[in-house]
Design an enzyme around this catalytic site. Structure first.
Site, mmCIF file in Angstrom:
data_model
loop_
_atom_site.group_PDB
_atom_site.id
_atom_site.type_symbol
_atom_site.label_atom_id
_atom_site.label_comp_id
_atom_site.label_asym_id
_atom_site.label_seq_id
_atom_site.Cartn_x
_atom_site.Cartn_y
_atom_site.Cartn_z
ATOM 1 N N ASP A 254 1.051 -1.468 -0.009
ATOM 2 C CA ASP A 254 -0.183 -0.293 -0.223
ATOM 3 C C ASP A 254 1.377 0.976 0.386
ATOM 4 O O ASP A 254 2.125 1.473 0.202
ATOM 5 C CB ASP A 254 -0.999 0.282 1.132
ATOM 6 N N LYS A 276 -3.648 4.194 -3.403
ATOM 7 C CA LYS A 276 -3.717 5.581 -4.309
ATOM 8 C C LYS A 276 -2.972 6.204 -4.619
ATOM 9 O O LYS A 276 -2.185 6.079 -4.174
ATOM 10 C CB LYS A 276 -5.108 5.982 -3.641
ATOM 11 N N MET A 391 -7.259 8.999 10.076
ATOM 12 C CA MET A 391 -7.456 9.190 9.021
ATOM 13 C C MET A 391 -8.821 10.972 9.054
ATOM 14 O O MET A 391 -10.054 10.652 8.885
ATOM 15 C CB MET A 391 -8.563 8.304 8.176
ATOM 16 N N GLY A 420 4.187 10.139 11.286
ATOM 17 C CA GLY A 420 5.189 9.496 12.709
ATOM 18 C C GLY A 420 6.248 8.526 12.481
ATOM 19 O O GLY A 420 5.881 8.155 11.572
HETATM 20 N N1 SAH Z 1 -3.484 -0.503 9.708
HETATM 21 C C1 SAH Z 1 -2.594 0.933 10.006
HETATM 22 C C2 SAH Z 1 -3.287 2.261 9.477
HETATM 23 C C3 SAH Z 1 -4.087 2.646 7.882
HETATM 24 S S1 SAH Z 1 -5.438 3.885 8.102
HETATM 25 C C4 SAH Z 1 -2.857 1.760 11.204
HETATM 26 O O1 SAH Z 1 -2.505 0.209 12.062
HETATM 27 O O2 SAH Z 1 -1.445 1.964 11.258
HETATM 28 C C5 SAH Z 1 -4.393 5.431 7.660
HETATM 29 C C6 SAH Z 1 -3.767 6.390 8.289
HETATM 30 O O3 SAH Z 1 -3.545 5.718 9.228
HETATM 31 C C7 SAH Z 1 -3.588 7.122 8.240
HETATM 32 O O4 SAH Z 1 -4.842 8.374 7.447
HETATM 33 C C8 SAH Z 1 -3.091 8.026 8.684
HETATM 34 O O5 SAH Z 1 -4.225 8.679 10.381
HETATM 35 C C9 SAH Z 1 -2.534 6.888 10.033
HETATM 36 N N2 SAH Z 1 -1.517 6.402 10.397
HETATM 37 C C10 SAH Z 1 -0.430 5.492 9.672
HETATM 38 N N3 SAH Z 1 0.342 5.589 8.837
HETATM 39 C C11 SAH Z 1 1.087 7.024 10.410
HETATM 40 C C12 SAH Z 1 2.019 7.517 9.983
HETATM 41 N N4 SAH Z 1 3.567 6.892 9.496
HETATM 42 N N5 SAH Z 1 1.928 8.866 10.369
HETATM 43 C C13 SAH Z 1 0.754 9.704 10.800
HETATM 44 N N6 SAH Z 1 -0.439 9.042 10.817
HETATM 45 C C14 SAH Z 1 0.015 7.885 9.964
#
Ligand code: SAH
Length: 485
Positions: A254, A276, A391, A420
């Site tokens: 992804d 995407k 999100m 992050g």
């Molecule tokens: N399965 C993933 C989440 C997917 S939804 C998990 O467990 O982290 C996608 C959302 O995750 C993004 O819109 C954001 O809000 C968050 N996200 C994922 N990686 C991130 C990062 N490195 N820094 C900040 N937010 C992050």
């Protein structure tokens, strides 16, 4: 790369060592172990070298160095304590295109010798291009501890079996699988545990049965590992995740999987991007589900790599439902979810005895959806908890409004963490009243995570990661926002 690493088959080859002291003695030991044909050139020898010359291990010329000594040598080592002589050796070797090492002098050296971990035939060589010898020694200690003593025996055994296996299995791909099973299986375990006899006794049978398995003309069965890639920093991968990534035939990944993590995928694995991206057709969830099924049916080992944890807002469950329905084998490797990773790298403890006894993970929505989303805003607006929104960037103003509308005070602290755990991480702290404006001013982009709760205040004191210029800029915006309050 400052140096090109190679292993040289030096057995029986002429090597000239200039110098007769302890340093020269140490260098010749290793060269002897590799079977080099050593000629020692020095006016005098230290006792240990005298002894070895007497035993006939080394050829000795009791002479002062002359450039002709180097003629015909493959490698030259200068180990005298006279810098001018070392330099002369170096120049003479360079003039003859012979690789030269001058002990403790990388400027004069064409090659340098790495720190090694010797489990022959397996040899681990570690170098820092001469920049950090102590660091390389530390690493060496780690590898010493990591690599079982029986590793060499195991490698030799595999060497003995190679031609048999090659004859029996013509397909290179199937052969690779055989060896993977071999090193994961009972025989390898026996050898590593020092039970080589037992291993050898059962070996023919084991090869037969294992070859029958991988050989069989039945369609190969693929499998899918649903793997959490964490929030970005590759150091946050699990050992299991790394192993699956290294064994995969194909990796389906992804947008949220960082480049640094992708670097760790087996080099010749196929990579399929299903995230995407601007200008590209969007791959639907249904299409991804089908793709996983198809790849597994082709007998591939599929690594389905997802940002964070696959079961936290990752649709991992949907993909597995499809696989289960189709009878395809799968496993799940958890990952560090964004909430966990971002909070840790922002110095925001998600729970705290004084501030938060409840922790909620919620999903934000696009602007227009927030108001109608089936989210229990009363629950998320209760004090004494930390609420994390994934999100939540697009809908940020609406989320903050909902929380205030359901009873949280305007001064309730909150933070947004962008990128992050990655080099570009920024943390923006404010309140329900100020945060939307701050985030807009800082032009925060996805991925970003929203954390609401008293614990976000601790960032100021506990921040430790990436306190860079970028962050300083954000802090300025934060200060202005503070004045706005
Ligand atoms: N399965 C993933 C989440 C997917 S939804 C998990 O467990 O982290 C996608 C959302 O995750 C993004 O819109 C954001 O809000 C968050 N996200 C994922 N990686 C991130 C990062 N490195 N820094 C900040 N937010 C992050």
């Amino acid at each position: 790369m400052d140096y090109f690493p190679i292993f040289v088959r030096i057995a029986g080859q002429p090597v000239v060592v200039i110098g007769g002291g302890e340093v020269a003695a140490r260098k010749t030991l290793l060269l002897s172990r590799a079977g080099a044909e050593i000629t020692l050139v020095a006016p005098a020898l230290c006792p240990s070298l005298q002894e070895r010359v007497a035993r006939g291990e080394l050829k000795y010329l009791a002479e002062a160095f002359r450039p002709e000594h180097l003629d015909g040598a493959r490698l030259v080592v200068a180990a005298t304590d006279v810098q001018a002589v070392n330099a002369w050796v170096s120049r003479s070797a360079e003039a003859r295109n012979i690789l030269v090492n001058v002990v403790d002098d990388r400027e004069l050296s064409r090659f340098i010798m790495p720190a090694i971990v010797d489990r022959s035939p397996v040899i681990v060589a570690i170098g820092s291009s001469g920049d950090a010898p102590v660091l390389t020694r530390r690493l060496r200690e780690k590898f010493e501890a990591l690599l079982p003593a029986g590793l060499g025996k195991l490698a030799r055994l595999s060497g003995e079996l190679r031609s048999t296996v090659k004859q029996r299995v013509t397909d290179a791909e199937v052969r690779r699988r055989f060896w993977e099973r071999f090193f994961d299986g009972d025989i390898a375990a026996d050898v590593l545990a020092g039970r080589e006899q037992a291993a050898r006794a059962s070996i023919t049978q084991a090869i037969d049965s294992s070859l029958n398995q991988v050989d069989s003309t039945a369609a190969p069965v693929g499998e899918v590992a649903l793997v959490g890639a964490g929030p970005g920093d590759p150091g946050l991968l699990t050992i299991r995740a790394l192993r699956v990534m290294q064994n995969a035939d194909v990796v389906v990944y992804d947008r949220l999987v960082s480049d640094e993590v992708m670097e760790l995928v087996r080099r010749d694995a196929e990579r399929i991007y299903v995230g995407k991206a601007a200008g590209q057709a969007y791959v639907s969830q249904e299409e991804i589900n089908q793709l996983l099924v198809d790849l597994a049916r082709q007998g591939k080992r599929v690594c389905r790599l997802k940002g964070g944890d696959p079961f936290v807002f990752g649709r991992g469950g949907e993909e597995l439902e499809k696989l289960a329905e189709q009878g395809i084998r799968f496993e799940v490797v958890p990952g560090i979810s964004a909430a966990i990773g971002c909070a840790a790298y922002a110095g925001i403890p998600l729970t705290h005895r004084q501030h938060a006894q409840v922790l909620t993970f919620a999903t934000g929505h696009s602007k227009n959806e927030v108001a109608q989303a089936p989210v229990d805003w009363n629950l998320l607006s209760r004090p004494g908890q930390t609420a994390v929104f994934y999100m939540g960037l697009n809908g940020l103003p609406a989320i903050l409004d909902q929380l205030r509308g359901h009873g949280l005070p305007a001064e309730q602290p909150a933070a947004v963490i962008e990128q992050g755990t990655r080099p570009g991480q920024r943390v923006i702290t404010g309140t329900l009243a100020t945060l939307a404006q701050q985030v807009a001013a800082a032009q925060v982009k996805s991925p970003a995570l929203l954390i609401v709760g008293e614990v976000t205040r601790l960032h100021e004191q506990l921040r430790w990661f990436n306190t860079t210029a970028e962050q300083a800029h954000v802090d300025q915006i934060d200060m202005k926002a503070g004045l706005l309050e």
